[in-house]
Design a protein around this motif. Structure first.
Motif, mmCIF file in Angstrom:
data_model
loop_
_atom_site.group_PDB
_atom_site.id
_atom_site.type_symbol
_atom_site.label_atom_id
_atom_site.label_comp_id
_atom_site.label_asym_id
_atom_site.label_seq_id
_atom_site.Cartn_x
_atom_site.Cartn_y
_atom_site.Cartn_z
ATOM 1 N N LEU A 195 0.850 -1.050 -0.160
ATOM 2 C CA LEU A 195 -0.005 0.002 0.002
ATOM 3 C C LEU A 195 0.891 1.335 -0.035
ATOM 4 O O LEU A 195 0.615 2.149 -0.491
ATOM 5 C CB LEU A 195 -0.961 0.134 1.223
ATOM 6 C CG LEU A 195 -1.997 -1.129 1.220
ATOM 7 C CD1 LEU A 195 -2.852 -1.064 2.348
ATOM 8 C CD2 LEU A 195 -3.093 -0.741 -0.088
ATOM 9 N N ALA A 196 1.949 1.304 0.679
ATOM 10 C CA ALA A 196 2.771 2.522 0.699
ATOM 11 C C ALA A 196 3.462 2.711 -0.642
ATOM 12 O O ALA A 196 3.554 3.787 -1.051
ATOM 13 C CB ALA A 196 3.935 2.291 1.775
ATOM 14 N N LYS A 197 3.950 1.557 -1.329
ATOM 15 C CA LYS A 197 4.425 1.519 -2.431
ATOM 16 C C LYS A 197 3.422 2.051 -3.686
ATOM 17 O O LYS A 197 3.766 2.911 -4.440
ATOM 18 C CB LYS A 197 4.956 0.392 -2.827
ATOM 19 C CG LYS A 197 5.791 0.198 -4.165
ATOM 20 C CD LYS A 197 6.440 -0.829 -4.742
ATOM 21 C CE LYS A 197 7.317 -1.006 -5.969
ATOM 22 N NZ LYS A 197 7.835 -2.340 -6.300
ATOM 23 N N ALA A 203 0.880 9.193 -6.037
ATOM 24 C CA ALA A 203 1.248 10.445 -5.798
ATOM 25 C C ALA A 203 2.377 10.803 -7.004
ATOM 26 O O ALA A 203 2.070 12.093 -7.392
ATOM 27 C CB ALA A 203 1.960 10.800 -4.333
ATOM 28 N N GLU A 204 3.266 10.131 -7.389
ATOM 29 C CA GLU A 204 3.973 10.585 -8.273
ATOM 30 C C GLU A 204 3.423 10.812 -9.791
ATOM 31 O O GLU A 204 3.785 11.570 -10.586
ATOM 32 C CB GLU A 204 5.229 9.334 -8.545
ATOM 33 C CG GLU A 204 6.292 9.663 -9.563
ATOM 34 C CD GLU A 204 7.482 8.691 -9.766
ATOM 35 O OE1 GLU A 204 7.968 8.872 -10.757
ATOM 36 O OE2 GLU A 204 7.179 7.481 -9.067
ATOM 37 N N ALA A 205 2.466 9.920 -9.970
ATOM 38 C CA ALA A 205 1.610 9.802 -11.299
ATOM 39 C C ALA A 205 0.509 11.173 -11.270
ATOM 40 O O ALA A 205 0.159 11.696 -12.274
ATOM 41 C CB ALA A 205 0.852 8.878 -11.446
ATOM 42 N N ARG A 206 0.339 11.779 -10.256
ATOM 43 C CA ARG A 206 -0.525 12.749 -10.149
ATOM 44 C C ARG A 206 0.063 14.206 -10.227
ATOM 45 O O ARG A 206 -0.635 15.413 -10.216
ATOM 46 C CB ARG A 206 -1.666 12.675 -8.858
ATOM 47 C CG ARG A 206 -2.594 11.470 -8.983
ATOM 48 C CD ARG A 206 -3.295 11.228 -7.582
ATOM 49 N NE ARG A 206 -4.074 10.209 -7.857
ATOM 50 C CZ ARG A 206 -4.674 9.590 -6.857
ATOM 51 N NH1 ARG A 206 -4.130 9.882 -5.662
ATOM 52 N NH2 ARG A 206 -5.497 8.592 -7.220
ATOM 53 N N GLY A 207 1.470 14.189 -10.151
ATOM 54 C CA GLY A 207 2.031 15.652 -10.051
ATOM 55 C C GLY A 207 3.199 15.574 -9.497
ATOM 56 O O GLY A 207 3.959 14.710 -8.942
ATOM 57 N N ILE A 208 4.084 16.692 -9.863
ATOM 58 C CA ILE A 208 5.584 16.969 -9.401
ATOM 59 C C ILE A 208 5.338 17.288 -7.906
ATOM 60 O O ILE A 208 4.796 18.169 -7.379
ATOM 61 C CB ILE A 208 6.298 17.710 -10.040
ATOM 62 C CG1 ILE A 208 6.231 17.584 -11.545
ATOM 63 C CG2 ILE A 208 7.709 18.013 -9.654
ATOM 64 C CD1 ILE A 208 6.814 18.629 -12.451
ATOM 65 N N ASP A 209 6.093 16.602 -7.165
ATOM 66 C CA ASP A 209 6.278 16.904 -5.642
ATOM 67 C C ASP A 209 6.778 18.376 -5.566
ATOM 68 O O ASP A 209 7.665 18.762 -6.019
ATOM 69 C CB ASP A 209 7.513 16.083 -5.099
ATOM 70 C CG ASP A 209 7.587 16.312 -3.511
ATOM 71 O OD1 ASP A 209 7.141 17.250 -2.925
ATOM 72 O OD2 ASP A 209 8.110 15.471 -2.733
ATOM 73 N N PRO A 210 5.971 19.169 -4.809
ATOM 74 C CA PRO A 210 6.322 20.606 -4.531
ATOM 75 C C PRO A 210 7.683 20.962 -3.888
ATOM 76 O O PRO A 210 8.256 21.832 -4.236
ATOM 77 C CB PRO A 210 5.279 20.969 -3.461
ATOM 78 C CG PRO A 210 4.224 20.053 -3.712
ATOM 79 C CD PRO A 210 4.699 18.620 -4.114
ATOM 80 N N ALA A 211 8.232 19.919 -3.196
ATOM 81 C CA ALA A 211 9.538 20.193 -2.657
ATOM 82 C C ALA A 211 10.508 19.769 -3.876
ATOM 83 O O ALA A 211 11.676 20.660 -3.760
ATOM 84 C CB ALA A 211 9.722 18.944 -1.633
#
Length: 433
Positions: A195-197, A203-211
């Motif tokens: 589930l974590a993976k 999360a990666e597929a939905r957008g670039i990490d703001p950081a």
């Protein structure tokens, strides 16, 4: 042996037109990486997502890789043109020597493209490598070249097929773990890891990490030295380390160059085959290619980690669409209107190195700090409009340049280094291949 050079009356206009179109339009594929944050083709809606942005994104996705495909086919044909004296008794050594120097210097230009012109997506280094490897294959029969080239291109799909299977397995496992959790079961460590993976993949597929955006913005908006250092680091990463596309590009170019050799031997890429052949290439190439790529592009619009067959078919569509380009351009050049419309691209086909690296130099001025500093500020459609302005400028400059000079500035340097002697530059001297 003094190798005879290709004179102006020996040039094949169709090859120059195809090369000009490919070397110019590849900017539509590259400018997002030059002017926006990581993986913009997967997250094009970061700045804006209006109708213009979406239309530009569709063009990018449908044509992705096909300009490279054209260049690789033409490179294969060019090897045969350059090796035209290799059949004479004293020719092979001299031709091979020239071929080696020519492509080793092309690799040097590729390094300069990454560390001086600051373009991490350079293809010259890989193309020079592939050309060094392709030379012994030039004498194979056309059908063998075609078969081997197709086999190599299909082999490149193996990583995508593996990724598809892994993603499908992960999605299935995550769904099962989610069902157990919803049913009130206590999850074990394995289910928690799944589930974590899966959550990280979504999360990666939905957008670039703001950081990631914040860190990249800090690098790209700092002093020019920091901007240049970030671009050079990106070149190393993309080509050789974290992303590491160098060998993938070499293998792709190697296989497609073999197909280019076959098409040249059959007279197809020069436009000398029957009209029916080019109609078939146009209809079948675009028909098959778009049938494979359109559903894959639609699937990307979900912006999620769910597996879809487009992960494989997107890359599979590259070669058919590229062949469709050849059919379309050849048929257009057989008409008066088509010749008029495509004639301006011929100049850039004669100045491919200057055109390609010149676009990268323009990007440094447009996006680098403290120049215009447009990095990260433009939407997909605005970047396409900017690319169009650069392309139009390059067409005008190239056509004006060739009124005074026989070859481009970087082409002159490349040929002078390859022939180990200064070559003619001004008009009135014999233009080189």
């Amino acid at each position: 042996m003094n190798l005879a050079r290709i004179a102006a009356n020996e040039r094949i206009a169709q090859l120059d037109v195809l090369r000009g179109l490919a070397i110019l339009l590849i900017l539509y594929m590259n400018i997002q990486y030059m002017g926006d944050f990581s993986n913009p083709e997967y997250f094009p809606n970061r700045v804006s997502w209006n109708g213009f942005d979406q239309a530009a994104w569709w063009v990018n996705r449908l044509l992705d890789g096909t300009q490279r495909g054209l260049l690789e086919l033409l490179f294969g044909a060019g090897v045969l043109i350059m090796a035209r004296h290799a059949m004479t008794p004293d020719g092979p050594v001299a031709v091979a020597d020239l071929h080696m120097r020519r492509n080793m210097w092309l690799m040097v230009f590729g390094i300069a493209h990454g560390v001086v012109f600051l373009w991490e997506g350079d293809i010259l280094f890989a193309y020079g490598t592939a050309a060094l490897l392709i030379f012994p294959f030039r004498r194979l029969r056309s059908r063998w070249l075609l078969g081997l080239g197709i086999a190599v291109n299909l082999g490149l799909l193996a990583p995508s097929m593996i990724e598809y299977r892994e993603r499908a397995a992960l999605a299935t496992a995550a769904t099962a773990a989610g069902d157990r959790l919803a049913g009130g079961e206590r999850l074990g460590d394995a289910d928690k890891a799944v589930l974590a993976k899966w959550g990280a993949a979504q999360a990666e597929a939905r957008g670039i990490d703001p950081a990631i955006i914040k860190a990249e913005k800090a690098r790209m908006k700092g002093p020019f030295a920091a901007y240049a250092a970030a671009r050079i680091k990106a070149w190393v990463s993309v080509e050789f380390t974290e992303v590491g596309i160098y060998w993938e590009n070499v293998i792709e170019a190697f296989g497609t160059m073999m197909i280019g050799m076959a098409l040249f031997k059959w007279g197809i890429i020069q436009g000398r085959a029957s009209r029916a052949t080019f109609v078939l290439l146009l209809v079948a190439g675009y028909g098959i290619g778009l049938a494979l790529r359109v559903p894959a592009t639609v699937a990307q619009l979900r912006f999620d980690a769910l597996p879809d067959i487009g992960m494989v078919t997107f890359g599979l569509a590259r070669l058919p669409i590229t062949l469709g380009h050849i059919g379309g351009v050849t048929l257009a050049l057989s008409t008066g209107l088509g010749k008029i419309m495509l004639r301006p691209f011929e100049a850039n086909g004669r100045l491919p190195l200057s055109t390609y690296m010149g676009a990268s130099a323009a990007a440094v001025v447009l996006f680098g700090w403290p120049f215009l500093g447009l990095f990260g500020k433009l939407g997909f459609g605005q970047l396409f409009a900017l690319a169009t302005a650069i392309i139009v400028s390059q067409i005008i400059i190239a056509n004006l340049w060739l009124k005074l000079f026989a070859t481009g500035p970087l082409e002159w340097l490349w040929k002078s280094l390859s022939y180990a002697a200064p070559q003619p530059l001004r008009t009135g001297t014999e233009p080189l291949s």
